[in-house]
Design an enzyme around this catalytic site. Structure first.
Site, PDB file in Angstrom:
ATOM      1  N   CYS A   1     -98.703  25.633 -15.398  1.00  0.00           N
ATOM      2  CA  CYS A   1     -97.423  26.690 -15.016  1.00  0.00           C
ATOM      3  C   CYS A   1     -97.701  26.439 -13.405  1.00  0.00           C
ATOM      4  CB  CYS A   1     -96.972  28.302 -15.172  1.00  0.00           C
ATOM      5  SG  CYS A   1     -98.875  28.441 -15.355  1.00  0.00           S
TER       6      CYS A   1
ATOM      7  N   HIS B   1     -99.830  34.028 -15.568  1.00  0.00           N
ATOM      8  CA  HIS B   1     -98.904  32.514 -15.512  1.00  0.00           C
ATOM      9  C   HIS B   1     -98.154  32.976 -13.947  1.00  0.00           C
ATOM     10  CE1 HIS B   1     -95.783  30.229 -17.192  1.00  0.00           C
ATOM     11  NE2 HIS B   1     -94.321  31.126 -17.297  1.00  0.00           N
TER      12      HIS B   1
END
Length: 367
Positions: free
Chosen positions: A32, A311
Site C-alpha cells: 500500500c 496502512h
C-alpha cells in the site's frame, strides 16, 4: 471490484471527466505504501504527461533494458489507455522491479511511503541523466535523441563550467533552499544553496502547515559550542542562521514528520498531532518575498497507531472532485471529509488516519 467501479461511475454520472481513468491498484502483500505514492504521482498531471511522452518515445526498448522508469511509464500508459473508466490494475512488473532495485522493499514488512517516494524520484533522475549522457556521447547524437531525457543541459560558461542536467523530474519537483548565516560580530551573511524534492517539517500539536513552515524558516542562534566559523573574522563567532526558500518548486511536496524517535522508549512513536493543511496554500517564506500560491491535489494518509504497522491510502483531487484510493478500491469523498485527516487534538483518539505527505501544485506565475 466491478461493483465499486460502477458505484463510482454512478456517483460521478455525467460529471465523469471524459479522458480520465480512475483505477485501483492491486496490493501484493503490504504494498500500500507503493500504491498510495503511485496514485499521487499519477494525478500529478505534468509528471504523468512527461512519463506518457517518455513511454511513446521508448516503447520499443528491449526487455534487457527494462528499468524503473520504463516499468512506471508502462504502468501509467496501461491506466491512461484503458477502455473502461474504472477498474483495477495489478502493478506487478513495477513492484517486482522496485524489489529488484532496492532490498529495503523486498520484505513484506510495513514500509515508509516517504522513503519510497524519495527513492523513486532519485532513481528516475539517475536514469534520465544516464540516458541523456549516453545520447550525447553516441556518434549519431542529434537533437532528437535529447527527447530521451526531455530535459535540457545548461550552456557552458567560458567553455569550462557545465550546468547540471535539468530533467523533467527536476522541473516538476525540485526547489532551492538557501541557508543564510549572519555573523553577529561583523554582520557578514554567508549563504549556501541546496536543492530539495520535498520539505520535511517538524510538527506540533494543534498547529498548521503555515506555522510548521514558519518554524522551518525561524532564526536559530549559534552560540557556545555551536559557534560558526566566520571567514571574514577568521574565528568562531556567535551567529544567526535561517533557512529560506530561494526557488519554490512547481510541485511542492510536504512531508510531515509523524514518526519520532523517543529515547526513553528506545523506539519510534507515531505523532497523531492535529496539523491543519489548507486546500490553497500561500508560501510566504521565500527569498523574494513574493507569495507563491499552491493548490492541494493529493494527500498520502497513514492509517494506524504506530510506525511499524498500518496502512496507506491516497486522497486525490481530480477535476474538482475528491476521491479516496485505497489499493483496489476507489470512491468519491466529500471535501468536508478532508478535515478528518488533519490528525487528533487529543493524544489518545480512535481516529488514526493522518495526513502524512501533501502534494501541492503551483497555481500562480512561475518564478
Amino acid at each position: 471490484m466491478g461493483a465499486t467501479g460502477s458505484k463510482l461511475e454512478k456517483a460521478l454520472g455525467d460529471q465523469f471527466p471524459e479522458e480520465e481513468r480512475y483505477f485501483g491498484l492491486e496490493n501484493f502483500g503490504n504494498t500500500c505504501y507503493c500504491n498510495s505514492v503511485l496514485q499521487a504521482l499519477y494525478f500529478c498531471v505534468p509528471f504523468r504527461e512527461q512519463l506518457l511522452e517518455y513511454y511513446a518515445n521508448n516503447k520499443n526498448v528491449a526487455d534487457s533494458d527494462e528499468n524503473l522508469m520504463t516499468c512506471l511509464a508502462d504502468l501509467f500508459t496501461q491506466i491512461s489507455s484503458q477502455k473502461k473508466k474504472t477498474g483495477v490494475i495489478a502493478p506487478k512488473r513495477f513492484v517486482q522491479r522496485v524489489k529488484k532495485e532496492n532490498e529495503a522493499f523486498r520484505s513484506y514488512m510495513h514500509q515508509d511511503a516517504h522513503e519510497f517516494l524519495n527513492f523513486l524520484l532519485n532513481v528516475l533522475v539517475d536514469i534520465l541523466e544516464k540516458e541523456s549522457k549516453a545520447a550525447k556521447s553516441s556518434p549519431e547524437a542529434d537533437k532528437s535523441s535529447d527527447k530521451i531525457a526531455n530535459g535540457t543541459c545548461g550552456p557552458q560558461a567560458n567553455g569550462v563550467h557545465k550546468e547540471p542536467l535539468v530533467t523533467w523530474v527536476h522541473k516538476n519537483f525540485q526547489g532551492i533552499l538557501t541557508n543564510e548565516t549572519r555573523c553577529l560580530r561583523c554582520e557578514t551573511v554567508t549563504a549556501r544553496d541546496e536543492t530539495f524534492f520535498d520539505l520535511s517539517l517538524d510538527i506540533e500539536q494543534n498547529s498548521s502547515i503555515t506555522s510548521c513552515l514558519k518554524n522551518f524558516s525561524s532564526i536559530e542562534t549559534l552560540n557556545a559550542e555551536d559557534k560558526f566559523f566566520c571567514d571574514k573574522c577568521c574565528s568562531l563567532q556567535e551567529a544567526q542562521k535561517m533557512m529560506k526558500i530561494k526557488k519554490p518548486p512547481h510541485i511542492l511536496v510536504i512531508h510531515l514528520k509523524r514518526f519520532k524517535y523517543i529515547e526513553q522508549l528506545g523506539r519510534y512513536k507515531k505523532l497523531s498531532y492535529r496539523v491543519v493543511f489548507p486546500m490553497e496554500l500561500k508560501l510566504s517564506n521565500s527569498v523574494n518575498d513574493a507569495d507563491s500560491e499552491y493548490s492541494l491535489f493529493a494527500v498520502v494518509v497513514h492509517v494506524g497507531s504506530g510506525p511499524n504497522h498500518g496502512h496507506y491510502v491516497s486522497l486525490i483531487k481530480s477535476h474538482d472532485h475528491w476521491l479516496c484510493f485505497d489499493d483496489e478500491n476507489v470512491e468519491m469523498i466529500d471535501e468536508a471529509m478532508m478535515q478528518t485527516f488533519f490528525g487528533s487534538a487529543q493524544e489518545y483518539s480512535s481516529n488514526t488516519d493522518h495526513g502524512y505527505i501533501l502534494f501541492y501544485e503551483r497555481t500562480n506565475a512561475k518564478s
